[in-house]
Design an enzyme around this catalytic site. Structure first.
Site, PDB file in Angstrom:
ATOM      1  N   LYS A  79       0.838  -1.199   0.000  1.00 18.14           N
ATOM      2  CA  LYS A  79       0.000   0.000   0.000  1.00 18.14           C
ATOM      3  C   LYS A  79       0.875   1.252   0.000  1.00 18.14           C
ATOM      4  CE  LYS A  79      -3.439   2.465   2.703  1.00 18.14           C
ATOM      5  NZ  LYS A  79      -4.404   2.468   3.791  1.00 18.14           N
TER       6      LYS A  79
ATOM      7  N   GLU B 176      10.344  -4.721   4.673  1.00 17.17           N
ATOM      8  CA  GLU B 176      10.381  -6.131   4.270  1.00 17.17           C
ATOM      9  C   GLU B 176      10.121  -6.270   2.770  1.00 17.17           C
ATOM     10  OE1 GLU B 176       8.819  -4.890   6.859  1.00 17.17           O
ATOM     11  OE2 GLU B 176       8.836  -6.261   8.578  1.00 17.17           O
TER      12      GLU B 176
ATOM     13  N   GLY C 268      -4.882  -1.601   4.906  1.00 16.37           N
ATOM     14  CA  GLY C 268      -4.105  -2.751   4.418  1.00 16.37           C
ATOM     15  C   GLY C 268      -4.795  -4.070   4.709  1.00 16.37           C
ATOM     16  N   ARG C 269      -5.310  -4.220   5.930  1.00 16.67           N
ATOM     17  CA  ARG C 269      -5.923  -5.507   6.302  1.00 16.67           C
ATOM     18  C   ARG C 269      -7.327  -5.666   5.735  1.00 16.67           C
ATOM     19  NH1 ARG C 269      -4.846  -2.077  10.296  1.00 16.67           N
ATOM     20  NH2 ARG C 269      -6.502  -1.209  11.602  1.00 16.67           N
TER      21      ARG C 269
ATOM     22  N   GLU D  81      -5.030  -6.223  14.661  1.00 11.25           N
ATOM     23  CA  GLU D  81      -4.488  -4.912  14.285  1.00 11.25           C
ATOM     24  C   GLU D  81      -5.611  -3.877  14.361  1.00 11.25           C
ATOM     25  OE1 GLU D  81      -2.673  -3.922  10.263  1.00 11.25           O
ATOM     26  OE2 GLU D  81      -0.843  -4.370  11.365  1.00 11.25           O
TER      27      GLU D  81
ATOM     28  N   HIS E 225      -6.533 -32.811  18.163  1.00 11.75           N
ATOM     29  CA  HIS E 225      -5.452 -33.640  18.700  1.00 11.75           C
ATOM     30  C   HIS E 225      -4.310 -32.793  19.230  1.00 11.75           C
ATOM     31  CE1 HIS E 225      -7.443 -37.216  17.146  1.00 11.75           C
ATOM     32  NE2 HIS E 225      -7.836 -36.411  16.172  1.00 11.75           N
TER      33      HIS E 225
ATOM     34  N   LYS F  13       9.206  -0.620  14.199  1.00 11.96           N
ATOM     35  CA  LYS F  13       9.827  -0.318  12.895  1.00 11.96           C
ATOM     36  C   LYS F  13      10.924   0.723  13.054  1.00 11.96           C
ATOM     37  CE  LYS F  13       5.617  -0.891  10.126  1.00 11.96           C
ATOM     38  NZ  LYS F  13       4.663  -0.235   9.236  1.00 11.96           N
TER      39      LYS F  13
HETATM   40  O1  F6P Z   1       3.067  -2.659   9.732  1.00  6.81           O
HETATM   41  C1  F6P Z   1       1.711  -2.898   9.608  1.00  6.81           C
HETATM   42  C2  F6P Z   1       1.245  -2.641   8.207  1.00  6.81           C
HETATM   43  O2  F6P Z   1       1.196  -1.293   7.952  1.00  6.81           O
HETATM   44  C3  F6P Z   1      -0.101  -3.302   7.949  1.00  6.81           C
HETATM   45  O3  F6P Z   1      -1.146  -2.537   8.384  1.00  6.81           O
HETATM   46  C4  F6P Z   1      -0.038  -3.483   6.480  1.00  6.81           C
HETATM   47  O4  F6P Z   1      -0.998  -4.391   6.008  1.00  6.81           O
HETATM   48  C5  F6P Z   1       1.377  -3.987   6.317  1.00  6.81           C
HETATM   49  O5  F6P Z   1       2.119  -3.240   7.260  1.00  6.81           O
HETATM   50  C6  F6P Z   1       1.972  -3.834   4.950  1.00  6.81           C
HETATM   51  O6  F6P Z   1       1.966  -2.484   4.541  1.00  6.81           O
HETATM   52  P1  F6P Z   1       2.154  -2.101   3.036  1.00  6.81           P
HETATM   53  O7  F6P Z   1       1.069  -2.714   2.246  1.00  6.81           O
HETATM   54  O8  F6P Z   1       2.121  -0.605   3.005  1.00  6.81           O
HETATM   55  O9  F6P Z   1       3.497  -2.622   2.591  1.00  6.81           O
END
Ligand code: F6P
Length: 550
Positions: free
Chosen positions: A208, A214, A273-274, A359, A390, A514
């Site tokens: 987003k 990452e 995002g979620r 979240e 189980h 972060k």
């Molecule tokens: O760190 C949390 C977050 O901002 C989530 O809310 C989001 O889904 C995820 O990181 C990934 O963010 P992006 O889509 O901006 O890479």
């Protein structure tokens, strides 16, 4: 909601009534489950059949919960969300994931913008691109057909697409596989790239913000891998253009990364995002299952949106499930909530729900900044049945804590297999039905004795019962039903957040870690000055790393 801020739910008369009811509440599911009660609490929402009857509540609790919803003006907040008001207060944004699944031609103008037209313009591009990949019209730089799509993203830019890719496995196109790289642990990229042919691999960088450490790190890793492994002499710019596309709200940053803006698919800041898997973030899924099935998924979401928006309170499934969660959390002392799909293909559903629910509702202040004086945010967790039976069901059956559990099952299996004369799906479903029955009714000491169990073992073999469950059933795990299920939990999450008066759509709690990771990077890489500025525990851990790294 008032103009000055959310209602403190504890000041409502319904809250006081619920507290009073909770004090006197002595659950007795054996006595409570009359045909009339089961009839009243068996609800339909789109294609979902939801049996709430095995929850720990009665007509008085239900009435008080519905009154609580009224007293916090839940309906007003729901309308505000659907209308595009800026209910994400701390980020001053509309919350319009429901607009992502509005049918073409519906009308919704927000902040002066026709959002339905915008959504369908992007959807058309997504569908056209996916068809090109699926048909072989879109090729890699050496002219070979794409066989593997690698989605690079994390959190909401990963969990939804992975979960749905797994769930809708029978709908995937043969000869096309998706892989998902999310973790910055280089093992993830290492494993997922292993065995891939760069000439037939397409990367989708999904972010987003296009600023997530990452994702950008993994995207760079993948770009380097691609350029290193394509036949020597391949034009690098052409290679990136053919093998990298992006999904983001930050299209300028996409261009900086070297991805052709023509191959970028946008969405909007009003999609959290979620809550984004039904936006262009679902591109990998669209490639895998095709536009037609993705459209069915969207229609499923929309059907649940309509149910949530229009069904009367007494039969409104997300409303009642959300309110029951408030009852369990704030009045009966539950801390966690299990989600137990009796469907192997939903094995990533609990993980997806963890981000969605935790979240969203892991907050300690209301949306006006006032501290909450009550618990919020259940811990969601789960695994598919029967595997969980189980492993951890012991604690749900006989532990000391109350764990509300949602059981999900489908009448028709995704794979119908027989073991001789036995339909294995029926064996499987027998377990689904047995578990909620066992949890509700338990087994008394007398019943244990009647089985001839020695007296010294009676206590250990007694089941207290009165363990709350919700059973969710549907005809089959189709794209439409999956959309309904996801939207159901989105709206349950909304209901809880609305009662608690929190902003379910921000996530400031992820920021500190972060920032600190960025600050600590140099210390990890050997900068002694930065290391010396850290607290003793962090210094000691980093030193351990430096001494032991092979
Ligand atoms: O760190 C949390 C977050 O901002 C989530 O809310 C989001 O889904 C995820 O990181 C990934 O963010 P992006 O889509 O901006 O890479």
């Amino acid at each position: 909601m008032t103009s000055s801020g959310p209602v403190d739910p504890t000041t409502t008369s319904a809250w006081a009534e619920l507290a009073r009811l909770a004090e006197a509440f002595r659950p007795d599911l054996r006595g409570a489950l009359t045909p009339a009660w089961v009839g009243d609490q068996s609800l339909e929402a789109a294609e979902l059949h939801v049996d709430l009857s095995k929850n720990l509540f009665d007509a008085d609790v239900e009435a008080a919960l519905l009154r609580l919803a009224e007293e916090v003006d839940l309906a007003g907040r729901r309308e505000a969300m659907f209308a595009g008001e800026h209910i994400n207060v701390t980020e001053d944004r509309a919350v319009l994931h429901t607009a992502l699944r509005l049918p073409r031609g519906a009308s919704l103008t927000v902040d002066g913008q026709d959002v339905v037209a915008d959504v369908h313009e992007v959807l058309d591009r997504v569908y056209a691109f996916a068809e090109r990949v699926r048909s072989g019209d879109w090729t890699g730089v050496t002219g070979k057909r794409i066989e593997t799509v690698v989605n690079i993203g994390i959190g909401g830019s990963d969990l939804g697409p992975v979960m749905a890719y797994e769930a809708l496995e029978p709908y995937r196109q043969d000869g096309l596989t998706c892989r998902f790289i999310s973790n910055i642990d280089p093992t993830d990229a290492g494993q997922k790239l292993s065995g891939l042919d760069p000439e037939t691999t397409l990367f989708i960088v999904s972010s987003k913000t296009f600023g997530t450490l990452e994702t950008l790190t993994n995207a760079r890793l993948c770009k380097a891998w691609l350029l290193e492994h394509l036949p020597s002499g391949t034009d690098e710019k052409a290679a990136v253009a053919q093998h990298f596309v992006a999904v983001s709200t930050a299209l300028d940053k996409v261009a900086d990364f070297g991805i052709d803006p023509a191959n970028a698919f946008g969405f909007w800041d009003w999609v959290g995002g979620r809550y984004s898997m039904d936006s262009a973030i679902g591109l990998s899924l669209v490639v895998a299952i095709g536009p037609e099935h993705f459209a069915e998924l969207l229609a499923g979401f929309h059907a649940m949106d309509e149910h949530f928006r229009t069904a009367p309170a007494e039969s409104n499934v997300p409303l009642k499930m959300g309110l029951l969660n408030v009852w369990y959390t704030n009045f009966l002392g539950a801390h966690t909530h299990a989600v137990l799909p009796y469907a192997q293909l939903l094995h990533r559903f609990p993980a997806y729900l963890q981000q969605l629910t935790m979240e969203s509702n892991g907050k300690s202040v209301r949306w006006d900044g006032a501290a909450v004086g009550y618990d919020t945010g259940e811990v969601f967790w789960g695994e598919p049945g029967t595997n969980g039976q189980h492993a951890f069901y012991q604690l749900i059956h006989q532990g000391t804590r109350i764990i509300p559990a949602d059981f999900i099952a489908f009448a028709t299996p995704s794979y119908g297999l027989r073991d001789g004369d036995t339909d294995v799906h029926e064996l499987f479903l027998a377990n689904f039905f047995a578990q909620t029955k066992a949890l509700a009714f338990g087994k008394t000491a007398d019943e244990v004795r009647a089985e001839g169990v020695a007296e010294d073992l009676v206590a250990a073999r007694t089941f207290p019962g009165n363990r709350p469950t919700t059973s969710i059933m549907a005809p089959a795990l189709t794209p439409g039903v999956l959309g309904q299920l996801i939207a159901l939990y989105e709206h349950i999450t909304f209901v809880e957040g609305a009662v608690w008066g929190i902003d379910s759509f921000d996530q400031w709690g992820v920021e500190l870690g972060k920032q600190l990771a960025q600050q600590l990077g140099p210390a990890v890489s050997g900068d002694a000055d930065v290391l010396a500025q850290q607290d003793p525990s962090t210094q000691s851990l980093i030193s351990y790393y430096q001494e032991h790294r092979a």
